[in-house]
Design a protein around this motif. Sequence first.
Motif, PDB file in Angstrom:
ATOM      1  N   THR A  74     -49.631 -48.919   9.918  1.00 17.87           N
ATOM      2  CA  THR A  74     -49.499 -47.470  10.074  1.00 17.87           C
ATOM      3  C   THR A  74     -49.720 -47.035  11.521  1.00 17.87           C
ATOM      4  O   THR A  74     -50.209 -47.796  12.344  1.00 17.87           O
ATOM      5  N   ARG A  75     -49.385 -45.771  11.791  1.00 12.27           N
ATOM      6  CA  ARG A  75     -49.384 -45.284  13.181  1.00 12.27           C
ATOM      7  C   ARG A  75     -50.785 -45.069  13.748  1.00 12.27           C
ATOM      8  O   ARG A  75     -50.941 -44.846  14.939  1.00 12.27           O
ATOM      9  N   ASP A  76     -51.804 -45.104  12.868  1.00  8.71           N
ATOM     10  CA  ASP A  76     -53.173 -44.963  13.380  1.00  8.71           C
ATOM     11  C   ASP A  76     -53.805 -46.314  13.699  1.00  8.71           C
ATOM     12  O   ASP A  76     -54.993 -46.381  14.047  1.00  8.71           O
ATOM     13  N   ARG A  78     -53.978 -49.065  16.307  1.00  9.16           N
ATOM     14  CA  ARG A  78     -53.597 -49.067  17.724  1.00  9.16           C
ATOM     15  C   ARG A  78     -54.078 -50.297  18.495  1.00  9.16           C
ATOM     16  O   ARG A  78     -53.823 -50.408  19.693  1.00  9.16           O
ATOM     17  N   TYR A  81     -51.634 -52.443  20.625  1.00  9.09           N
ATOM     18  CA  TYR A  81     -51.031 -51.667  21.717  1.00  9.09           C
ATOM     19  C   TYR A  81     -52.018 -51.543  22.885  1.00  9.09           C
ATOM     20  O   TYR A  81     -51.615 -51.584  24.052  1.00  9.09           O
ATOM     21  N   LEU A 116     -42.054 -50.718   9.311  1.00 12.44           N
ATOM     22  CA  LEU A 116     -43.440 -50.695   9.763  1.00 12.44           C
ATOM     23  C   LEU A 116     -44.103 -52.052   9.575  1.00 12.44           C
ATOM     24  O   LEU A 116     -44.865 -52.516  10.430  1.00 12.44           O
ATOM     25  N   ASN A 119     -43.039 -54.458  12.228  1.00 13.22           N
ATOM     26  CA  ASN A 119     -43.710 -54.246  13.516  1.00 13.22           C
ATOM     27  C   ASN A 119     -45.061 -54.954  13.609  1.00 13.22           C
ATOM     28  O   ASN A 119     -45.625 -55.074  14.702  1.00 13.22           O
TER      29      ASN A 119
END
Length: 417
Positions: A74-76, A78, A81, A116, A119
Amino acid sequence: MKKNTTAHVIIIGDEILYGHTMDTNSHFLAKEFSNISIDLIQISAIQDKREDIKDEIHSSKADIILTTGGLGPTRDDRTKYVLSEILNQPLEMHSQALRWTEEYFKNTLKRPMNALNKNQALVPVGTIPIRNKVGTAPGLWAEYGRKLLISLPGVPFEMKYLMKNEILPRLLKKYEPTFIEHEFVQTLNIPESELAEVLRNFEQQLPENITLAYLPRGNKIKLRLTGKGDVQNKLQEQLSEYAELLISAIPEENFLSQDALTVERKVGELLLQNNKTISTAESFTSGKIAAALTSISGSSQYFKGGFIAYSPELKERLLNVSPELMKDKGVANADVALEMARGARETTKCDIGISSTGVAGPSNDQFGIEPGVAFVAISSKEKERVFEFNFPHLERKDFTLKMTEAALQKLYIFLRN
Protein backbone atom coordinates in the motif's frame (compact mmCIF):
# COMPACT_ATOMS: atom_id res chain seq x y z
CA MET A 1 38.82 -8.62 23.76
CA LYS A 2 37.70 -7.49 20.33
CA LYS A 3 34.87 -5.03 19.84
CA ASN A 4 31.53 -6.72 19.59
CA THR A 5 29.20 -6.23 16.63
CA THR A 6 26.29 -3.93 17.47
CA ALA A 7 22.73 -3.76 16.18
CA HIS A 8 19.88 -1.24 16.13
CA VAL A 9 16.28 -2.38 15.56
CA ILE A 10 13.88 0.18 14.08
CA ILE A 11 10.18 -0.71 14.27
CA ILE A 12 8.32 1.27 11.61
CA GLY A 13 4.55 1.71 11.78
CA ASP A 14 1.97 4.24 12.92
CA GLU A 15 -0.18 1.38 14.25
CA ILE A 16 2.48 0.60 16.88
CA LEU A 17 2.63 4.20 18.12
CA TYR A 18 -1.17 4.56 18.16
CA GLY A 19 -1.43 1.44 20.32
CA HIS A 20 -3.52 -0.40 17.72
CA THR A 21 -0.92 -3.17 17.29
CA MET A 22 1.36 -4.67 19.94
CA ASP A 23 5.06 -4.68 19.09
CA THR A 24 6.22 -8.29 19.52
CA ASN A 25 8.92 -8.02 16.84
CA SER A 26 11.48 -6.16 18.96
CA HIS A 27 11.22 -8.72 21.77
CA PHE A 28 11.84 -11.58 19.32
CA LEU A 29 14.72 -9.78 17.60
CA ALA A 30 16.39 -8.92 20.90
CA LYS A 31 16.49 -12.61 21.84
CA GLU A 32 17.77 -13.67 18.42
CA PHE A 33 20.59 -11.12 18.40
CA SER A 34 21.56 -12.17 21.91
CA ASN A 35 21.62 -15.82 20.83
CA ILE A 36 24.30 -15.08 18.22
CA SER A 37 26.23 -12.72 20.52
CA ILE A 38 25.44 -9.48 18.71
CA ASP A 39 24.90 -6.49 21.02
CA LEU A 40 21.49 -4.88 20.49
CA ILE A 41 22.23 -1.33 21.61
CA GLN A 42 18.98 0.39 20.62
CA ILE A 43 15.32 -0.30 19.78
CA SER A 44 13.32 2.52 18.19
CA ALA A 45 9.65 2.73 17.24
CA ILE A 46 8.92 5.45 14.67
CA GLN A 47 6.16 6.67 12.37
CA ASP A 48 5.98 5.50 8.77
CA LYS A 49 7.30 8.86 7.51
CA ARG A 50 10.20 9.32 5.12
CA GLU A 51 12.06 11.92 7.15
CA ASP A 52 11.66 9.98 10.40
CA ILE A 53 13.03 6.80 8.83
CA LYS A 54 15.94 8.66 7.20
CA ASP A 55 16.85 10.51 10.40
CA GLU A 56 16.77 7.32 12.49
CA ILE A 57 19.02 5.41 10.07
CA HIS A 58 21.43 8.32 9.56
CA SER A 59 21.82 8.86 13.32
CA SER A 60 22.33 5.19 14.21
CA LYS A 61 25.70 4.24 15.69
CA ALA A 62 25.21 0.48 15.22
CA ASP A 63 27.00 -1.82 12.78
CA ILE A 64 23.73 -3.48 11.77
CA ILE A 65 20.53 -1.49 11.27
CA LEU A 66 17.47 -3.72 10.99
CA THR A 67 14.07 -2.26 10.16
CA THR A 68 10.69 -3.99 10.28
CA GLY A 69 7.59 -2.70 8.55
CA GLY A 70 6.85 -0.49 5.59
CA LEU A 71 7.45 -3.12 2.89
CA GLY A 72 3.79 -3.81 2.11
CA PRO A 73 1.94 -3.08 -1.14
CA THR A 74 0.00 0.00 0.00
CA ARG A 75 0.93 3.66 -0.44
CA ASP A 76 1.67 4.16 3.26
CA ASP A 77 4.53 1.62 3.07
CA ARG A 78 7.59 3.78 2.44
CA THR A 79 10.64 1.91 3.74
CA LYS A 80 12.25 0.81 0.48
CA TYR A 81 11.68 4.23 -1.08
CA VAL A 82 13.60 5.75 1.82
CA LEU A 83 16.34 3.12 1.39
CA SER A 84 16.56 4.14 -2.26
CA GLU A 85 17.22 7.75 -1.18
CA ILE A 86 19.71 6.79 1.54
CA LEU A 87 21.68 4.48 -0.77
CA ASN A 88 21.37 6.99 -3.62
CA GLN A 89 20.21 4.20 -5.90
CA PRO A 90 17.04 4.10 -8.02
CA LEU A 91 14.42 1.41 -7.58
CA GLU A 92 14.35 -1.33 -10.20
CA MET A 93 12.00 -4.20 -10.87
CA HIS A 94 14.05 -7.18 -9.71
CA SER A 95 13.23 -10.12 -12.00
CA GLN A 96 13.93 -12.84 -9.45
CA ALA A 97 11.97 -11.06 -6.70
CA LEU A 98 9.09 -10.66 -9.14
CA ARG A 99 9.11 -14.41 -9.88
CA TRP A 100 9.01 -15.17 -6.17
CA THR A 101 5.97 -12.93 -5.74
CA GLU A 102 4.21 -14.40 -8.78
CA GLU A 103 4.83 -17.94 -7.53
CA TYR A 104 3.49 -17.08 -4.08
CA PHE A 105 0.27 -15.67 -5.52
CA LYS A 106 -0.16 -18.60 -7.89
CA ASN A 107 0.75 -21.50 -5.61
CA THR A 108 -0.12 -20.27 -2.12
CA LEU A 109 -2.72 -17.50 -2.35
CA LYS A 110 -4.23 -18.90 -5.56
CA ARG A 111 -5.41 -15.53 -6.79
CA PRO A 112 -4.19 -13.01 -9.37
CA MET A 113 -1.57 -10.40 -8.51
CA ASN A 114 -2.37 -6.72 -9.04
CA ALA A 115 -0.03 -3.81 -9.87
CA LEU A 116 0.52 -2.88 -6.22
CA ASN A 117 1.66 -6.41 -5.41
CA LYS A 118 3.97 -6.35 -8.42
CA ASN A 119 5.62 -3.22 -7.02
CA GLN A 120 6.76 -5.23 -4.00
CA ALA A 121 9.48 -6.59 -6.31
CA LEU A 122 10.90 -3.08 -6.71
CA VAL A 123 14.23 -2.85 -4.86
CA PRO A 124 17.07 -0.29 -4.82
CA VAL A 125 19.80 -1.10 -7.36
CA GLY A 126 22.59 -3.10 -5.72
CA THR A 127 20.34 -4.31 -2.89
CA ILE A 128 20.00 -8.05 -2.36
CA PRO A 129 16.38 -9.20 -2.13
CA ILE A 130 15.78 -12.08 0.28
CA ARG A 131 13.09 -14.58 -0.57
CA ASN A 132 10.05 -14.57 1.70
CA LYS A 133 8.39 -17.97 1.37
CA VAL A 134 5.54 -17.10 3.74
CA GLY A 135 4.56 -13.68 2.33
CA THR A 136 4.63 -11.39 -0.65
CA ALA A 137 7.29 -8.84 0.40
CA PRO A 138 10.95 -9.89 0.08
CA GLY A 139 13.43 -8.84 2.72
CA LEU A 140 16.22 -6.46 1.71
CA TRP A 141 19.97 -6.63 2.46
CA ALA A 142 22.25 -3.71 1.60
CA GLU A 143 25.70 -2.39 2.44
CA TYR A 144 25.68 1.24 3.59
CA GLY A 145 29.24 2.43 4.02
CA ARG A 146 30.57 0.31 6.87
CA LYS A 147 27.07 -0.46 8.04
CA LEU A 148 24.66 -3.21 7.08
CA LEU A 149 21.03 -2.32 6.33
CA ILE A 150 18.43 -5.08 6.66
CA SER A 151 14.73 -4.48 6.02
CA LEU A 152 12.12 -7.08 6.94
CA PRO A 153 8.31 -7.14 6.75
CA GLY A 154 6.46 -6.02 9.85
CA VAL A 155 4.07 -9.01 9.89
CA PRO A 156 5.47 -11.05 12.81
CA PHE A 157 5.34 -14.54 11.28
CA GLU A 158 6.95 -13.28 8.04
CA MET A 159 9.66 -11.41 9.95
CA LYS A 160 10.40 -14.45 12.15
CA TYR A 161 10.65 -16.76 9.14
CA LEU A 162 13.11 -14.48 7.35
CA MET A 163 15.15 -13.83 10.48
CA LYS A 164 15.55 -17.49 11.43
CA ASN A 165 15.98 -18.98 7.95
CA GLU A 166 17.80 -16.24 6.04
CA ILE A 167 19.17 -13.38 8.14
CA LEU A 168 20.78 -15.22 11.06
CA PRO A 169 22.80 -17.63 8.85
CA ARG A 170 24.05 -14.69 6.78
CA LEU A 171 25.02 -12.70 9.87
CA LEU A 172 26.95 -15.64 11.28
CA LYS A 173 28.92 -15.89 8.03
CA LYS A 174 29.63 -12.16 7.90
CA TYR A 175 30.59 -11.51 11.53
CA GLU A 176 32.63 -13.27 14.18
CA PRO A 177 31.07 -11.67 17.24
CA THR A 178 32.34 -11.78 20.79
CA PHE A 179 30.48 -14.41 22.79
CA ILE A 180 27.77 -13.24 25.18
CA GLU A 181 26.58 -15.61 27.90
CA HIS A 182 24.02 -15.23 30.69
CA GLU A 183 23.44 -16.83 34.09
CA PHE A 184 20.22 -16.23 36.04
CA VAL A 185 19.55 -16.33 39.76
CA GLN A 186 16.10 -15.58 41.20
CA THR A 187 15.20 -14.16 44.60
CA LEU A 188 11.93 -13.82 46.47
CA ASN A 189 10.52 -11.52 49.16
CA ILE A 190 13.42 -9.06 49.36
CA PRO A 191 13.15 -5.44 48.11
CA GLU A 192 15.46 -4.41 45.28
CA SER A 193 17.18 -1.71 47.34
CA GLU A 194 17.80 -4.13 50.21
CA LEU A 195 19.14 -6.78 47.84
CA ALA A 196 21.49 -4.23 46.28
CA GLU A 197 22.93 -3.51 49.72
CA VAL A 198 23.37 -7.23 50.39
CA LEU A 199 25.19 -7.65 47.07
CA ARG A 200 27.34 -4.50 47.27
CA ASN A 201 30.60 -6.37 47.96
CA PHE A 202 29.82 -9.00 45.32
CA GLU A 203 29.28 -6.33 42.64
CA GLN A 204 32.53 -4.59 43.55
CA GLN A 205 34.41 -7.85 42.90
CA LEU A 206 32.98 -8.36 39.39
CA PRO A 207 35.55 -8.25 36.56
CA GLU A 208 35.16 -5.79 33.68
CA ASN A 209 33.63 -8.32 31.32
CA ILE A 210 30.78 -9.34 33.67
CA THR A 211 27.81 -7.19 34.66
CA LEU A 212 24.90 -7.74 37.05
CA ALA A 213 21.35 -6.57 36.26
CA TYR A 214 18.32 -6.46 38.58
CA LEU A 215 15.03 -7.41 36.88
CA PRO A 216 12.25 -7.04 39.49
CA ARG A 217 8.71 -8.29 39.03
CA GLY A 218 6.37 -8.12 41.99
CA ASN A 219 8.19 -9.50 45.01
CA LYS A 220 10.49 -11.60 42.82
CA ILE A 221 13.79 -10.35 41.39
CA LYS A 222 15.60 -12.04 38.54
CA LEU A 223 19.34 -11.35 38.72
CA ARG A 224 21.10 -11.60 35.37
CA LEU A 225 24.84 -12.06 35.14
CA THR A 226 26.04 -11.18 31.62
CA GLY A 227 29.54 -12.00 30.48
CA LYS A 228 31.44 -11.21 27.28
CA GLY A 229 34.52 -13.01 26.03
CA ASP A 230 36.38 -14.38 23.02
CA VAL A 231 36.46 -18.04 24.16
CA GLN A 232 33.01 -19.45 24.86
CA ASN A 233 33.82 -22.36 27.19
CA LYS A 234 36.13 -20.21 29.33
CA LEU A 235 33.41 -17.55 29.54
CA GLN A 236 30.84 -20.15 30.63
CA GLU A 237 33.17 -21.44 33.36
CA GLN A 238 33.83 -17.90 34.57
CA LEU A 239 30.10 -17.09 34.71
CA SER A 240 29.33 -20.32 36.58
CA GLU A 241 31.91 -19.42 39.24
CA TYR A 242 30.41 -15.96 39.74
CA ALA A 243 26.88 -17.40 39.80
CA GLU A 244 27.92 -19.61 42.73
CA LEU A 245 29.43 -16.60 44.50
CA LEU A 246 26.22 -14.67 43.88
CA ILE A 247 24.06 -17.43 45.36
CA SER A 248 26.27 -17.65 48.46
CA ALA A 249 25.78 -13.89 49.02
CA ILE A 250 21.95 -14.11 48.98
CA PRO A 251 20.15 -14.87 52.27
CA GLU A 252 18.93 -18.48 52.14
CA GLU A 253 15.31 -17.57 52.84
CA ASN A 254 15.28 -15.23 49.81
CA PHE A 255 16.93 -17.57 47.31
CA LEU A 256 14.44 -18.91 44.73
CA SER A 257 16.43 -20.70 42.02
CA GLN A 258 19.53 -20.70 39.82
CA ASP A 259 17.82 -20.39 36.47
CA ALA A 260 15.28 -18.26 34.62
CA LEU A 261 12.42 -20.72 35.10
CA THR A 262 8.99 -19.41 36.03
CA VAL A 263 7.56 -20.03 39.48
CA GLU A 264 4.87 -22.30 38.01
CA ARG A 265 7.56 -24.50 36.50
CA LYS A 266 9.40 -24.64 39.83
CA VAL A 267 6.11 -25.54 41.53
CA GLY A 268 5.60 -28.34 39.00
CA GLU A 269 9.10 -29.69 39.66
CA LEU A 270 8.48 -29.80 43.42
CA LEU A 271 5.10 -31.50 43.01
CA LEU A 272 6.64 -34.16 40.78
CA GLN A 273 9.64 -34.68 43.06
CA ASN A 274 7.38 -35.20 46.06
CA ASN A 275 4.72 -37.17 44.18
CA LYS A 276 1.99 -34.69 45.14
CA THR A 277 -1.18 -33.61 43.33
CA ILE A 278 -2.97 -30.27 43.45
CA SER A 279 -6.34 -28.66 42.66
CA THR A 280 -7.47 -25.04 42.60
CA ALA A 281 -10.52 -23.12 43.81
CA GLU A 282 -10.65 -19.57 42.46
CA SER A 283 -12.97 -16.63 42.69
CA PHE A 284 -11.71 -13.27 41.39
CA THR A 285 -8.62 -14.77 39.66
CA SER A 286 -11.08 -16.66 37.42
CA GLY A 287 -8.92 -19.69 36.64
CA LYS A 288 -5.62 -17.86 36.14
CA ILE A 289 -3.86 -19.93 38.83
CA ALA A 290 -5.04 -23.13 37.17
CA ALA A 291 -4.04 -21.81 33.75
CA ALA A 292 -0.52 -21.03 35.01
CA LEU A 293 -0.10 -24.46 36.58
CA THR A 294 -1.33 -26.26 33.46
CA SER A 295 0.80 -24.15 31.09
CA ILE A 296 3.68 -26.49 31.93
CA SER A 297 4.16 -29.60 29.83
CA GLY A 298 3.52 -32.69 31.93
CA SER A 299 1.23 -30.88 34.40
CA SER A 300 -1.39 -33.62 33.98
CA GLN A 301 0.80 -35.74 36.29
CA TYR A 302 0.13 -33.44 39.24
CA PHE A 303 -2.85 -31.17 38.43
CA LYS A 304 -6.19 -32.79 39.28
CA GLY A 305 -8.63 -30.01 38.40
CA GLY A 306 -9.95 -26.57 39.22
CA PHE A 307 -13.09 -24.70 40.24
CA ILE A 308 -14.11 -21.15 39.37
CA ALA A 309 -16.61 -20.47 42.11
CA TYR A 310 -17.50 -16.82 41.68
CA SER A 311 -20.82 -16.72 43.50
CA PRO A 312 -21.46 -17.65 47.16
CA GLU A 313 -23.90 -20.32 45.95
CA LEU A 314 -21.20 -22.14 43.96
CA LYS A 315 -18.70 -21.81 46.79
CA GLU A 316 -21.21 -23.62 48.98
CA ARG A 317 -22.35 -26.23 46.44
CA LEU A 318 -18.96 -27.11 44.87
CA LEU A 319 -16.55 -26.50 47.74
CA ASN A 320 -18.67 -26.97 50.87
CA VAL A 321 -18.01 -23.44 52.11
CA SER A 322 -20.30 -22.65 55.05
CA PRO A 323 -23.22 -20.41 53.97
CA GLU A 324 -23.44 -19.03 57.52
CA LEU A 325 -19.78 -18.03 57.36
CA MET A 326 -20.24 -16.17 54.08
CA LYS A 327 -23.42 -14.52 55.29
CA ASP A 328 -21.70 -13.38 58.47
CA LYS A 329 -18.28 -12.34 57.08
CA GLY A 330 -18.71 -12.04 53.33
CA VAL A 331 -16.70 -14.03 50.80
CA ALA A 332 -13.43 -12.05 50.97
CA ASN A 333 -11.96 -13.30 54.22
CA ALA A 334 -9.41 -15.79 55.52
CA ASP A 335 -11.91 -18.39 56.72
CA VAL A 336 -13.69 -18.59 53.37
CA ALA A 337 -10.36 -18.85 51.53
CA LEU A 338 -9.32 -21.75 53.77
CA GLU A 339 -12.61 -23.60 53.31
CA MET A 340 -12.31 -23.14 49.54
CA ALA A 341 -8.79 -24.61 49.49
CA ARG A 342 -9.86 -27.46 51.76
CA GLY A 343 -12.93 -28.08 49.60
CA ALA A 344 -10.86 -28.26 46.41
CA ARG A 345 -8.49 -30.76 48.03
CA GLU A 346 -11.19 -32.97 49.50
CA THR A 347 -13.55 -32.88 46.51
CA THR A 348 -10.86 -33.92 44.02
CA LYS A 349 -9.08 -36.23 46.50
CA CYS A 350 -5.70 -34.58 45.85
CA ASP A 351 -2.85 -33.72 48.21
CA ILE A 352 -2.95 -29.91 48.08
CA GLY A 353 -5.65 -27.34 47.48
CA ILE A 354 -5.01 -23.66 46.74
CA SER A 355 -7.67 -20.95 46.64
CA SER A 356 -8.16 -17.26 45.94
CA THR A 357 -10.94 -14.96 47.04
CA GLY A 358 -11.07 -11.17 47.12
CA VAL A 359 -12.41 -7.98 45.60
CA ALA A 360 -10.91 -6.92 42.27
CA GLY A 361 -13.00 -3.74 42.04
CA PRO A 362 -13.45 -1.06 40.93
CA SER A 363 -16.28 -0.89 43.50
CA ASN A 364 -16.95 -2.57 46.84
CA ASP A 365 -18.37 -6.08 46.71
CA GLN A 366 -21.90 -6.98 47.83
CA PHE A 367 -20.68 -7.36 51.40
CA GLY A 368 -19.04 -3.91 51.49
CA ILE A 369 -15.43 -5.12 51.22
CA GLU A 370 -13.25 -2.55 49.45
CA PRO A 371 -11.26 -3.27 46.23
CA GLY A 372 -7.75 -4.61 46.60
CA VAL A 373 -8.44 -6.99 49.47
CA ALA A 374 -7.53 -10.61 48.72
CA PHE A 375 -6.83 -13.90 50.45
CA VAL A 376 -4.90 -16.93 49.24
CA ALA A 377 -5.15 -20.21 51.15
CA ILE A 378 -3.20 -23.45 50.78
CA SER A 379 -4.38 -26.67 52.38
CA SER A 380 -2.78 -30.09 52.80
CA LYS A 381 -3.40 -32.84 55.34
CA GLU A 382 -0.24 -31.83 57.21
CA LYS A 383 -0.61 -28.04 57.30
CA GLU A 384 -2.71 -25.09 56.16
CA ARG A 385 -1.76 -21.48 55.53
CA VAL A 386 -3.74 -18.31 54.70
CA PHE A 387 -2.19 -15.13 53.28
CA GLU A 388 -3.82 -11.70 53.23
CA PHE A 389 -3.08 -9.00 50.63
CA ASN A 390 -4.25 -5.45 50.10
CA PHE A 391 -3.46 -3.54 46.89
CA PRO A 392 -6.17 -0.85 46.60
CA HIS A 393 -4.19 1.18 44.04
CA LEU A 394 -4.18 -1.50 41.33
CA GLU A 395 -6.68 -1.65 38.50
CA ARG A 396 -8.79 -4.79 38.17
CA LYS A 397 -6.71 -6.54 35.51
CA ASP A 398 -3.37 -5.71 37.14
CA PHE A 399 -4.71 -6.79 40.52
CA THR A 400 -5.79 -10.25 39.33
CA LEU A 401 -2.46 -10.81 37.57
CA LYS A 402 -0.47 -9.71 40.62
CA MET A 403 -2.49 -11.93 42.92
CA THR A 404 -2.10 -14.91 40.58
CA GLU A 405 1.66 -14.50 40.72
CA ALA A 406 1.56 -13.97 44.49
CA ALA A 407 -0.46 -17.16 44.92
CA LEU A 408 2.07 -19.17 42.91
CA GLN A 409 4.96 -17.73 44.91
CA LYS A 410 3.28 -18.60 48.21
CA LEU A 411 2.60 -22.08 46.87
CA TYR A 412 6.27 -22.51 45.92
CA ILE A 413 7.44 -21.51 49.41
CA PHE A 414 4.78 -23.76 50.98
CA LEU A 415 6.03 -26.75 48.96
CA ARG A 416 9.74 -25.98 49.41
CA ASN A 417 9.39 -25.74 53.18
